[in-house]
Enzyme design. Structure first.
Site, mmCIF file in Angstrom:
data_model
loop_
_atom_site.group_PDB
_atom_site.id
_atom_site.type_symbol
_atom_site.label_atom_id
_atom_site.label_comp_id
_atom_site.label_asym_id
_atom_site.label_seq_id
_atom_site.Cartn_x
_atom_site.Cartn_y
_atom_site.Cartn_z
ATOM 1 N N ASP A 24 0.928 -1.145 0.018
ATOM 2 C CA ASP A 24 0.061 -0.054 0.101
ATOM 3 C C ASP A 24 0.741 1.304 -0.314
ATOM 4 O O ASP A 24 2.052 1.014 0.384
ATOM 5 C CB ASP A 24 -0.837 -0.142 1.298
ATOM 6 C CG ASP A 24 -1.913 0.821 1.255
ATOM 7 O OD1 ASP A 24 -2.500 1.411 0.163
ATOM 8 O OD2 ASP A 24 -2.605 1.081 2.296
ATOM 9 N N HIS A 25 0.368 2.595 -0.513
ATOM 10 C CA HIS A 25 1.167 3.889 -0.378
ATOM 11 C C HIS A 25 2.513 3.591 -0.060
ATOM 12 O O HIS A 25 2.999 3.518 0.942
ATOM 13 C CB HIS A 25 0.555 4.551 0.737
ATOM 14 C CG HIS A 25 -0.993 4.960 0.229
ATOM 15 N ND1 HIS A 25 -1.387 6.089 -0.406
ATOM 16 C CD2 HIS A 25 -2.146 4.800 1.052
ATOM 17 C CE1 HIS A 25 -2.364 6.351 -0.489
ATOM 18 N NE2 HIS A 25 -2.909 5.304 0.343
ATOM 19 N N ASP A 35 3.428 5.521 -4.696
ATOM 20 C CA ASP A 35 2.596 6.761 -4.497
ATOM 21 C C ASP A 35 3.667 7.970 -4.562
ATOM 22 O O ASP A 35 4.270 8.293 -3.786
ATOM 23 C CB ASP A 35 2.029 6.760 -3.169
ATOM 24 C CG ASP A 35 1.246 7.961 -2.883
ATOM 25 O OD1 ASP A 35 1.003 8.944 -3.772
ATOM 26 O OD2 ASP A 35 0.538 7.934 -1.599
ATOM 27 N N GLY A 49 -9.655 5.312 1.259
ATOM 28 C CA GLY A 49 -10.312 5.835 2.367
ATOM 29 C C GLY A 49 -11.755 5.427 2.387
ATOM 30 O O GLY A 49 -12.773 5.957 2.745
ATOM 31 N N GLY A 50 -12.011 4.051 2.547
ATOM 32 C CA GLY A 50 -13.187 3.484 2.435
ATOM 33 C C GLY A 50 -14.145 3.591 3.719
ATOM 34 O O GLY A 50 -15.241 3.650 3.840
ATOM 35 N N GLU A 101 -1.274 6.720 -7.907
ATOM 36 C CA GLU A 101 -2.285 7.664 -7.410
ATOM 37 C C GLU A 101 -2.273 9.167 -7.882
ATOM 38 O O GLU A 101 -0.964 9.505 -7.877
ATOM 39 C CB GLU A 101 -2.422 7.793 -5.782
ATOM 40 C CG GLU A 101 -3.315 8.893 -5.275
ATOM 41 C CD GLU A 101 -3.394 8.637 -3.848
ATOM 42 O OE1 GLU A 101 -4.018 7.746 -3.298
ATOM 43 O OE2 GLU A 101 -3.156 9.689 -3.047
ATOM 44 N N VAL A 121 -9.870 -0.312 2.928
ATOM 45 C CA VAL A 121 -10.351 0.109 4.451
ATOM 46 C C VAL A 121 -9.130 -0.399 5.353
ATOM 47 O O VAL A 121 -8.510 -1.384 5.221
ATOM 48 C CB VAL A 121 -11.481 -1.039 4.741
ATOM 49 C CG1 VAL A 121 -12.288 -0.517 5.906
ATOM 50 C CG2 VAL A 121 -12.658 -0.670 3.495
HETATM 51 P P1 13P Z 1 -9.389 4.450 5.632
HETATM 52 O O1 13P Z 1 -8.369 4.276 6.907
HETATM 53 O O2 13P Z 1 -10.068 5.745 5.740
HETATM 54 O O3 13P Z 1 -10.296 3.119 5.520
HETATM 55 O O4 13P Z 1 -8.521 4.330 4.461
HETATM 56 C C1 13P Z 1 -7.900 3.391 4.132
HETATM 57 C C2 13P Z 1 -6.781 3.342 2.990
HETATM 58 O O5 13P Z 1 -7.098 4.182 2.020
HETATM 59 C C3 13P Z 1 -5.687 2.912 2.822
HETATM 60 O O6 13P Z 1 -4.745 3.138 1.826
#
Ligand code: 13P
Length: 278
Positions: free
Chosen positions: A81-82, A103, A209-210, A133, A231
């Site tokens: 992730d990121h 990212d 950002g779920g 992104e 999430v």
């Molecule tokens: P939330 O923490 O808002 O669920 O976002 C998770 C996310 O976007 C992980 O990259």
């Protein structure tokens, strides 16, 4: 079965559904997310971010995921992730991750393109998918990602088209009003921007950002090209709140029991999201 994320999202795009990407950083989160996928019989993306390198290194994450997903029937992707550090991207690929997110969204556009191209070249030669992104999410409440000063910069649809043509990334994360963490007020998700991006691009789109995003908005996003939904915050806050309740009841628990309870709580919240994304 561990697979490249592109394969999972190819079917999501065809079938018009989204696949959940849940953050992992411990045995309990990995087990909880994989048990959820088994229970719901749905593909899943396990996302490990470089900020959790203090908890586990890439090899340990890969080893646990590989072992725990050995007998699973659904497709599983292990995704970085990121990650803004190129060295860490390469380390994750070397460790066996099947997908990476580079990212470079905070860099000047041309620099982001140049770095993403380098990542794509290496990753694709190893059959690893690449997410990038464009734009930037703001920070909400209890966000464990980004900085509290992060501000919303919406993805520009034409720039997104140019970016994907130049870099050949497999998945693009868009910024349309969701936040990392829980929302400070009423969410204002720009479906109009998403529609324009969807019109310009052929590849699966990712929504970060779920946590806390209203269900009707999630459904609308899936109808308009979102195939991957991240999430993190809600899995953590739900599990921590449930553990707090449990411990406040006054009974004395063994640490091994707490570990099992964590897996149960992670599973409860992850299954809720998986049902929503179907
Ligand atoms: P939330 O923490 O808002 O669920 O976002 C998770 C996310 O976007 C992980 O990259």
């Amino acid at each position: 079965m561990l697979v490249n994320m592109k394969e999972i999202l190819h079917y999501a795009k065809l079938g018009n559904y989204a696949v959940g990407s849940f953050n992992i950083y411990s045995y309990e989160t990995i087990k909880g997310v994989l048990d959820s996928a088994r229970h719901q019989n749905t593909p899943v993306i396990l996302a490990f971010g470089e900020k959790y390198l203090e908890n586990m290194d890439f090899e340990l994450v890969y080893g646990l995921v590989k072992t725990l997903s050995k007998d699973i029937k659904v497709q599983v992707a292990l995704h970085l992730d990121h990650c803004s550090n190129l060295e860490n991207v390469y380390k994750a690929i070397k460790a066996g991750f099947t997908s990476v997110m580079y990212d470079g969204s905070s860099l000047p556009y041309e620099q982001n393109v140049a770095n993403t191209l380098k990542v794509v070249e290496v990753a694709h030669s190893c059959n690893v998918s690449v997410e990038a992104e464009l734009g930037s999410l703001a920070a909400g409440v209890n966000s464990h990602e980004g900085k509290s000063t992060d501000e919303e910069i919406y993805t520009n649809p034409l720039q997104a088209k140019d970016f994907v043509q130049k870099t050949e990334v497999d998945v693009l994360a868009v910024s349309i009003g969701t936040v990392h963490g829980m929302y400070k007020g009423i969410p204002n998700i720009r479906i109009d921007i998403l529609k324009k991006i969807f019109k310009e691009l052929d590849i699966p789109l990712a929504l970060h950002g779920g946590s806390g995003t209203p269900e009707d908005v999630i459904r609308n996003c899936i109808q308009n090209g979102i195939c991957k939904i991240n999430v993190n915050t809600e899995v953590s806050s739900y599990t921590v709140d449930k553990l707090k309740e449990l411990l406040n009841e006054g009974k004395r628990y063994h640490l091994s029991q707490i570990s099992l309870m964590q897996i149960t709580y992670v599973k409860e919240v992850v299954c809720k999201y998986m049902k929503l994304f179907e």
